[in-house]
Write a protein that holds these residues in place. Structure first.
Motif, PDB file in Angstrom:
ATOM      1  N   ARG A   1      86.104 107.507 -89.727  1.00 28.48           N
ATOM      2  CA  ARG A   1      85.388 108.207 -88.383  1.00 28.48           C
ATOM      3  C   ARG A   1      84.053 108.367 -88.511  1.00 28.48           C
ATOM      4  O   ARG A   1      83.239 108.198 -89.984  1.00 28.48           O
ATOM      5  CB  ARG A   1      86.017 109.867 -88.642  1.00 28.48           C
ATOM      6  CG  ARG A   1      85.795 110.863 -89.438  1.00 28.48           C
ATOM      7  CD  ARG A   1      86.679 111.656 -89.540  1.00 28.48           C
ATOM      8  NE  ARG A   1      87.943 111.956 -89.663  1.00 28.48           N
ATOM      9  CZ  ARG A   1      88.634 112.735 -89.403  1.00 28.48           C
ATOM     10  NH1 ARG A   1      88.150 114.652 -89.095  1.00 28.48           N
ATOM     11  NH2 ARG A   1      90.060 112.770 -89.609  1.00 28.48           N
ATOM     12  N   GLU A   2      83.230 108.390 -87.696  1.00 26.28           N
ATOM     13  CA  GLU A   2      81.478 108.671 -87.596  1.00 26.28           C
ATOM     14  C   GLU A   2      81.700 109.505 -88.494  1.00 26.28           C
ATOM     15  O   GLU A   2      81.518 110.771 -88.081  1.00 26.28           O
ATOM     16  CB  GLU A   2      81.671 108.102 -85.864  1.00 26.28           C
ATOM     17  CG  GLU A   2      79.924 108.001 -85.735  1.00 26.28           C
ATOM     18  CD  GLU A   2      79.629 108.113 -84.471  1.00 26.28           C
ATOM     19  OE1 GLU A   2      78.469 107.657 -84.300  1.00 26.28           O
ATOM     20  OE2 GLU A   2      80.728 107.996 -83.254  1.00 26.28           O
TER      21      GLU A   2
ATOM     22  N   VAL B   1      77.062 103.309 -89.242  1.00 25.43           N
ATOM     23  CA  VAL B   1      77.377 102.163 -88.154  1.00 25.43           C
ATOM     24  C   VAL B   1      78.125 101.192 -87.691  1.00 25.43           C
ATOM     25  O   VAL B   1      79.032 101.536 -88.500  1.00 25.43           O
ATOM     26  CB  VAL B   1      76.438 101.256 -88.917  1.00 25.43           C
ATOM     27  CG1 VAL B   1      74.861 101.568 -88.584  1.00 25.43           C
ATOM     28  CG2 VAL B   1      76.676 100.164 -89.755  1.00 25.43           C
ATOM     29  N   PRO B   2      78.946 100.054 -86.533  1.00 20.40           N
ATOM     30  CA  PRO B   2      79.990 100.056 -86.081  1.00 20.40           C
ATOM     31  C   PRO B   2      80.286  98.824 -87.936  1.00 20.40           C
ATOM     32  O   PRO B   2      79.246  97.940 -87.691  1.00 20.40           O
ATOM     33  CB  PRO B   2      80.001  99.538 -85.232  1.00 20.40           C
ATOM     34  CG  PRO B   2      78.803 100.555 -84.191  1.00 20.40           C
ATOM     35  CD  PRO B   2      78.353 100.170 -85.641  1.00 20.40           C
ATOM     36  N   THR B   3      81.351  99.272 -88.794  1.00 15.95           N
ATOM     37  CA  THR B   3      82.286  98.644 -88.661  1.00 15.95           C
ATOM     38  C   THR B   3      81.573  96.751 -89.070  1.00 15.95           C
ATOM     39  O   THR B   3      81.173  95.921 -89.719  1.00 15.95           O
ATOM     40  CB  THR B   3      83.227  97.903 -90.531  1.00 15.95           C
ATOM     41  OG1 THR B   3      83.032  99.665 -91.014  1.00 15.95           O
ATOM     42  CG2 THR B   3      83.348  97.379 -91.112  1.00 15.95           C
TER      43      THR B   3
ATOM     44  N   PRO C   1      86.125 101.721 -88.905  1.00 16.75           N
ATOM     45  CA  PRO C   1      85.504 101.040 -88.367  1.00 16.75           C
ATOM     46  C   PRO C   1      83.786 101.833 -88.338  1.00 16.75           C
ATOM     47  O   PRO C   1      83.054 100.952 -87.714  1.00 16.75           O
ATOM     48  CB  PRO C   1      86.141 101.853 -86.911  1.00 16.75           C
ATOM     49  CG  PRO C   1      86.586 103.119 -87.182  1.00 16.75           C
ATOM     50  CD  PRO C   1      87.500 102.647 -88.360  1.00 16.75           C
ATOM     51  N   PHE C   2      83.667 102.074 -88.858  1.00 17.38           N
ATOM     52  CA  PHE C   2      82.199 103.015 -89.023  1.00 17.38           C
ATOM     53  C   PHE C   2      81.967 102.596 -90.813  1.00 17.38           C
ATOM     54  O   PHE C   2      82.966 102.533 -91.693  1.00 17.38           O
ATOM     55  CB  PHE C   2      81.782 104.197 -88.747  1.00 17.38           C
ATOM     56  CG  PHE C   2      83.032 105.010 -87.491  1.00 17.38           C
ATOM     57  CD1 PHE C   2      81.823 104.309 -87.143  1.00 17.38           C
ATOM     58  CD2 PHE C   2      83.948 104.939 -87.217  1.00 17.38           C
ATOM     59  CE1 PHE C   2      82.374 104.958 -85.081  1.00 17.38           C
ATOM     60  CE2 PHE C   2      83.933 105.151 -85.983  1.00 17.38           C
ATOM     61  CZ  PHE C   2      83.256 104.650 -84.942  1.00 17.38           C
ATOM     62  N   ALA C   3      80.671 102.830 -91.274  1.00 15.24           N
ATOM     63  CA  ALA C   3      80.014 102.239 -92.356  1.00 15.24           C
ATOM     64  C   ALA C   3      78.809 103.578 -92.644  1.00 15.24           C
ATOM     65  O   ALA C   3      77.624 102.714 -91.683  1.00 15.24           O
ATOM     66  CB  ALA C   3      80.142 100.564 -92.646  1.00 15.24           C
ATOM     67  N   GLN C   4      78.198 103.571 -93.872  1.00 18.72           N
ATOM     68  CA  GLN C   4      76.564 103.327 -94.170  1.00 18.72           C
ATOM     69  C   GLN C   4      76.687 103.208 -95.092  1.00 18.72           C
ATOM     70  O   GLN C   4      77.468 103.039 -96.265  1.00 18.72           O
ATOM     71  CB  GLN C   4      76.863 104.875 -94.866  1.00 18.72           C
ATOM     72  CG  GLN C   4      77.360 105.983 -94.186  1.00 18.72           C
ATOM     73  CD  GLN C   4      77.227 107.624 -94.379  1.00 18.72           C
ATOM     74  OE1 GLN C   4      77.787 107.609 -95.032  1.00 18.72           O
ATOM     75  NE2 GLN C   4      76.893 108.759 -93.665  1.00 18.72           N
TER      76      GLN C   4
END
Length: 386
Positions: A112-113, A118-120, A140-143
């Motif tokens: 989750r965001e 950012v979007p994976t 779907p999200f990545a740091q």
């Protein structure tokens, strides 16, 4: 008395007689934290006679230092400790010889965001070698930590130990230490012709200061040896292998606490630690589709839960072993019994200090070791504050 500036002595086996009776300070444990503290103490208080004691060799192939992830990252480091993290990085990268420092990003993939995520899918073109590893729809999200890096913690321990000896510290290997009032009892170990480890001789040594840096064995040593209560915990962590390709530019991945560290052409898996293991717990292997395997049950359950988002975990690329001995593992200290707690030191009795690394020693350990050395030496300097 040795002249100031002379190198220390090393006792590696029982054939070398050891007759010392007292030291100004004794450091128990020559892992990364203990060896670094000994080196810093020699730098800050060269007049203090110092003995560094290790149960195995240098570095100890069975200790938690050798099996540490070796991942430096500022991700999730609190703002007030980022200067310590940066100083630890500088020391590791530039001061301690061949530690195989490799700058590489760390990607924390999320379901989750979150703030700064950012979007994976936008990252995968940059890292095409990850396409076979992750399901971007499930994560779907990545740091991203662009400044992350990997290195060999065992090499840091070796370099610090060697520098401590060159600076005048004595080093006693293959020795089991027990805390006693005012010092330590040292049991020098040897191996029989049937490969049994036994005590060859015991010697009492007085010490003005004792620093216990024995990792997960440190708090129980203080509790059983001197009757002190510390409240710290420990956990058994294994490091299975995932034999899918990785290269020099492959980033470190972290998925729901599971770290995939590129190493030796594949990945070393560093499972999350959820809680301390209870007193008296003995690790045992788990079962996969009814077949006994070497990965402990709690770790196996974590990996099974992540097979949906990391499909290679459900293939033969995951090494499961036939027994616990097939999967490398070691006991890890948990400061305050908390897997999220940073490294720390504390004086549990006058002149007796516990030095604990734990899960975040890769990023903060050397700064904490220096801080304790400065305290023992009576020095106010904190180089990361300048």
């Amino acid at each position: 008395m040795r002249p100031m500036g002379a190198a220390g002595r090393v006792w590696a086996h029982v054939g070398q007689p050891f007759s010392e009776r007292g030291y100004g300070a004794v450091v128990l444990g020559a892992g990364r934290m203990g060896a670094a503290c000994a080196f810093f103490l020699r730098r800050l208080a060269p007049e203090l006679r110092l003995l560094l004691v290790e149960r195995g060799g240098l570095p100890n192939e069975e200790g938690a230092t050798v099996l540490a992830p070796g991942v430096w990252t500022a991700l999730n480091v609190s703002p007030e400790r980022r200067a310590e993290a940066a100083w630890t990085r500088a020391q590791t990268e530039r001061e301690f010889g061949d530690v195989s420092w490799q700058a590489r990003p760390l990607l924390e993939l999320l379901t989750r965001e979150a703030a700064g995520a950012v979007p994976t899918p936008s990252l995968l073109p940059r890292f095409p070698e990850l396409a076979h590893l992750v399901d971007p729809e499930a994560l779907p999200f990545a740091q991203v930590d662009e400044g992350a890096a990997t290195y060999r913690p065992g090499a840091v321990a070796l370099a610090c130990g060697q520098r401590a000896v060159r600076a005048g510290a004595d080093l006693l290997l293959n020795t089991h230490a027990h805390l006693t009032p005012g010092g330590v009892r040292l049991d020098r170990l040897t191996v029989t012709n049937t490969h049994e480890v036994v005590t060859h001789e015991s010697r009492e040594v007085l010490a003005g200061v004792v620093i216990v840096a024995m990792g997960a064995d440190g708090p129980p040593g203080a509790e059983h040896g001197l009757g002190l209560h510390t409240g710290h915990g420990r956990a058994y962590r294994q490091a299975p292998r995932l034999n899918t390709p990785s290269g020099e530019a492959t980033p470190v991945l972290r998925v729901d606490g599971l770290t995939l560290r590129p190493q030796h052409g594949g990945f070393t898996l560093i499972p999350p630690i959820h809680h301390r293991d209870p007193h008296g717990y003995t690790p045992i292997g788990g079962r996969l589709t009814g077949v006994p395997v070497g990965i402990r049950r709690e770790t196996l359950e974590d990996l099974v839960e992540r097979m949906g988002v990391l499909p290679p975990l459900g293939t033969e690329a995951l090494e499961v072993g036939r027994s616990l001995a097939d999967i490398p593992g070691a006991w890890l200290a948990l400061p305050d019994g908390d897997p999220t707690a940073p490294p720390r030191h504390e004086e549990v009795a006058p002149g007796l200090h516990l030095l604990l690394g734990g899960p975040h020693a890769d990023t903060l350990g050397l700064a904490v070791a220096y801080d304790l050395a400065a305290k023992v030496a009576g020095v106010e300097e904190r180089p990361w504050e300048g």
